[in-house]
Design a protein around this motif. Structure first.
Motif, PDB file in Angstrom:
ATOM      1  N   HIS A  56       0.835  -1.197   0.000  1.00  0.00           N
ATOM      2  CA  HIS A  56       0.000   0.000   0.000  1.00  0.00           C
ATOM      3  C   HIS A  56       0.876   1.256   0.000  1.00  0.00           C
ATOM      4  CE1 HIS A  56      -3.346   2.334   2.377  1.00  0.00           C
ATOM      5  NE2 HIS A  56      -3.066   2.897   1.215  1.00  0.00           N
ATOM      6  N   PHE A  57       0.787   2.042  -1.064  1.00  0.00           N
ATOM      7  CA  PHE A  57       1.548   3.285  -1.196  1.00  0.00           C
ATOM      8  C   PHE A  57       0.576   4.469  -1.156  1.00  0.00           C
ATOM      9  CE2 PHE A  57       4.290   0.119  -3.081  1.00  0.00           C
ATOM     10  CZ  PHE A  57       5.553   0.507  -2.691  1.00  0.00           C
ATOM     11  N   ALA A  58       0.739   5.346  -0.159  1.00  0.00           N
ATOM     12  CA  ALA A  58      -0.132   6.512  -0.045  1.00  0.00           C
ATOM     13  C   ALA A  58       0.596   7.744   0.462  1.00  0.00           C
ATOM     14  CB  ALA A  58      -1.305   6.204   0.888  1.00  0.00           C
ATOM     15  N   ASP A  59       1.886   7.614   0.818  1.00  0.00           N
ATOM     16  CA  ASP A  59       2.555   8.669   1.569  1.00  0.00           C
ATOM     17  C   ASP A  59       3.673   9.413   0.845  1.00  0.00           C
ATOM     18  OD1 ASP A  59       0.895   8.101   3.731  1.00  0.00           O
ATOM     19  OD2 ASP A  59       2.276   6.606   4.515  1.00  0.00           O
ATOM     20  N   GLY A  60       3.798   9.281  -0.450  1.00  0.00           N
ATOM     21  CA  GLY A  60       4.781  10.081  -1.153  1.00  0.00           C
ATOM     22  C   GLY A  60       6.090   9.384  -1.445  1.00  0.00           C
ATOM     23  N   VAL A  62      -7.162   1.387 -11.374  1.00  0.00           N
ATOM     24  CA  VAL A  62      -8.319   0.832 -10.669  1.00  0.00           C
ATOM     25  C   VAL A  62      -9.207   1.995 -10.246  1.00  0.00           C
ATOM     26  CG1 VAL A  62      -7.137  -1.254  -9.887  1.00  0.00           C
ATOM     27  CG2 VAL A  62      -7.079   0.793  -8.455  1.00  0.00           C
ATOM     28  N   ALA A  63     -10.492   1.714 -10.120  1.00  0.00           N
ATOM     29  CA  ALA A  63     -11.434   2.781  -9.780  1.00  0.00           C
ATOM     30  C   ALA A  63     -11.097   3.442  -8.453  1.00  0.00           C
ATOM     31  CB  ALA A  63     -12.861   2.220  -9.745  1.00  0.00           C
ATOM     32  N   SER A  64     -10.743   2.644  -7.447  1.00  0.00           N
ATOM     33  CA  SER A  64     -10.419   3.151  -6.117  1.00  0.00           C
ATOM     34  C   SER A  64      -9.267   2.347  -5.543  1.00  0.00           C
ATOM     35  CB  SER A  64     -11.639   3.030  -5.193  1.00  0.00           C
ATOM     36  OG  SER A  64     -11.258   3.225  -3.844  1.00  0.00           O
ATOM     37  N   GLY A  65      -8.228   3.023  -5.106  1.00  0.00           N
ATOM     38  CA  GLY A  65      -7.079   2.334  -4.522  1.00  0.00           C
ATOM     39  C   GLY A  65      -7.432   1.601  -3.241  1.00  0.00           C
ATOM     40  N   VAL A  66      -8.158   2.259  -2.348  1.00  0.00           N
ATOM     41  CA  VAL A  66      -8.485   1.613  -1.081  1.00  0.00           C
ATOM     42  C   VAL A  66      -9.457   0.456  -1.293  1.00  0.00           C
ATOM     43  CG1 VAL A  66      -7.901   3.572   0.396  1.00  0.00           C
ATOM     44  CG2 VAL A  66     -10.208   3.386  -0.516  1.00  0.00           C
ATOM     45  N   ALA A  67     -10.382   0.605  -2.226  1.00  0.00           N
ATOM     46  CA  ALA A  67     -11.307  -0.497  -2.517  1.00  0.00           C
ATOM     47  C   ALA A  67     -10.555  -1.674  -3.127  1.00  0.00           C
ATOM     48  CB  ALA A  67     -12.425  -0.030  -3.450  1.00  0.00           C
ATOM     49  N   ALA A  72      -1.381   2.206  -5.359  1.00  0.00           N
ATOM     50  CA  ALA A  72      -1.025   3.578  -4.984  1.00  0.00           C
ATOM     51  C   ALA A  72      -2.234   4.502  -5.100  1.00  0.00           C
ATOM     52  CB  ALA A  72       0.105   4.078  -5.880  1.00  0.00           C
ATOM     53  N   HIS A  73      -2.359   5.384  -4.124  1.00  0.00           N
ATOM     54  CA  HIS A  73      -3.374   6.438  -4.161  1.00  0.00           C
ATOM     55  C   HIS A  73      -2.810   7.650  -3.430  1.00  0.00           C
ATOM     56  CE1 HIS A  73      -4.941   6.174   0.031  1.00  0.00           C
ATOM     57  NE2 HIS A  73      -4.447   4.949  -0.059  1.00  0.00           N
ATOM     58  N   ALA A  74      -3.530   8.746  -3.488  1.00  0.00           N
ATOM     59  CA  ALA A  74      -3.107   9.998  -2.855  1.00  0.00           C
ATOM     60  C   ALA A  74      -1.673  10.336  -3.294  1.00  0.00           C
ATOM     61  CB  ALA A  74      -3.273   9.903  -1.341  1.00  0.00           C
ATOM     62  N   ALA A  75      -0.826  10.767  -2.354  1.00  0.00           N
ATOM     63  CA  ALA A  75       0.556  11.121  -2.698  1.00  0.00           C
ATOM     64  C   ALA A  75       1.383   9.901  -3.083  1.00  0.00           C
ATOM     65  CB  ALA A  75       1.212  11.838  -1.524  1.00  0.00           C
ATOM     66  N   ARG A 135      -6.777  15.057  -8.154  1.00  0.00           N
ATOM     67  CA  ARG A 135      -5.538  15.837  -8.303  1.00  0.00           C
ATOM     68  C   ARG A 135      -5.373  16.427  -9.695  1.00  0.00           C
ATOM     69  NH1 ARG A 135      -0.501  12.670  -6.015  1.00  0.00           N
ATOM     70  NH2 ARG A 135       0.435  14.580  -6.799  1.00  0.00           N
ATOM     71  N   GLY A 136      -6.302  16.173 -10.578  1.00  0.00           N
ATOM     72  CA  GLY A 136      -6.226  16.713 -11.937  1.00  0.00           C
ATOM     73  C   GLY A 136      -5.099  16.094 -12.750  1.00  0.00           C
ATOM     74  N   LEU A 137      -4.812  14.820 -12.510  1.00  0.00           N
ATOM     75  CA  LEU A 137      -3.746  14.118 -13.231  1.00  0.00           C
ATOM     76  C   LEU A 137      -4.348  13.334 -14.395  1.00  0.00           C
ATOM     77  CD1 LEU A 137      -1.825  12.773 -10.098  1.00  0.00           C
ATOM     78  CD2 LEU A 137      -1.243  14.770 -11.506  1.00  0.00           C
ATOM     79  N   ARG A 138      -3.488  13.019 -15.379  1.00  0.00           N
ATOM     80  CA  ARG A 138      -3.917  12.256 -16.550  1.00  0.00           C
ATOM     81  C   ARG A 138      -3.092  10.982 -16.675  1.00  0.00           C
ATOM     82  NH1 ARG A 138      -2.240  16.818 -18.101  1.00  0.00           N
ATOM     83  NH2 ARG A 138      -0.798  15.998 -19.624  1.00  0.00           N
TER      84      ARG A 138
END
Length: 138
Positions: free
Chosen positions: A28-32, A117-122, A59-62, A103-106
């Motif tokens: 799980h990667f979420a912290d940068g 994936v639709a949702s990282g945590v899901a 990965a999600h968020a940072a 985050r407005g990323l492409r």
């Protein structure tokens, strides 16, 4: 509760190994970027001792930042080489589409090894509960 669930998933993964199935782990990667550097080393270590492991990095968020084209470590090295090497060893890298939207990323900004994936945590919850993956957060 989260630790108990992670322990239960790890036990299921070990039970699968005892029956000839490869260990399955979700990182799980979420912290940068600091977490990414540490996590990529953990992935390499994991595969060094268990090359048959089935590993998914979500990965999600940072946590998505290291999977972007041109992303560099604190020492100025691109993450791309490590991601390519791990991909060749069977590690799957999955990025959260909600993070992209928020985050407005492409997709074009990310390395070609990335899947979405639709949702990282899901996705993490699905891998743990439905597929018996052990949960690891570097």
């Amino acid at each position: 509760m989260r630790r108990l669930l992670a322990l239960a998933c790890f036990a299921l993964a070990l039970a699968g190994e005892a029956h000839g199935q490869a260990i399955r782990a979700v990182y799980h990667f979420a912290d940068g970027l600091d977490q990414a550097s540490r996590g990529l080393q953990y992935l390499r270590n994991h595969l060094e001792t268990d090359p048959d492991a089935k590993i998914v990095a979500v990965a999600h968020a940072a946590g998505v930042d290291f999977l972007m084209k041109g992303a560099k470590t604190a020492k100025g090295n691109e993450y791309r080489g490590a991601v390519e090497d791990l991909d060749l060893q069977g590690v799957e890298f999955r990025v959260c589409e909600i993070t992209l939207r928020e985050r407005g990323l492409r997709r074009e900004q990310f390395l070609p090894e990335v899947k979405y994936v639709a949702s990282g945590v899901a996705e993490i919850a699905r891998l743990q509960s439905r597929e018996g993956y052990a949960y690891l957060r570097p």
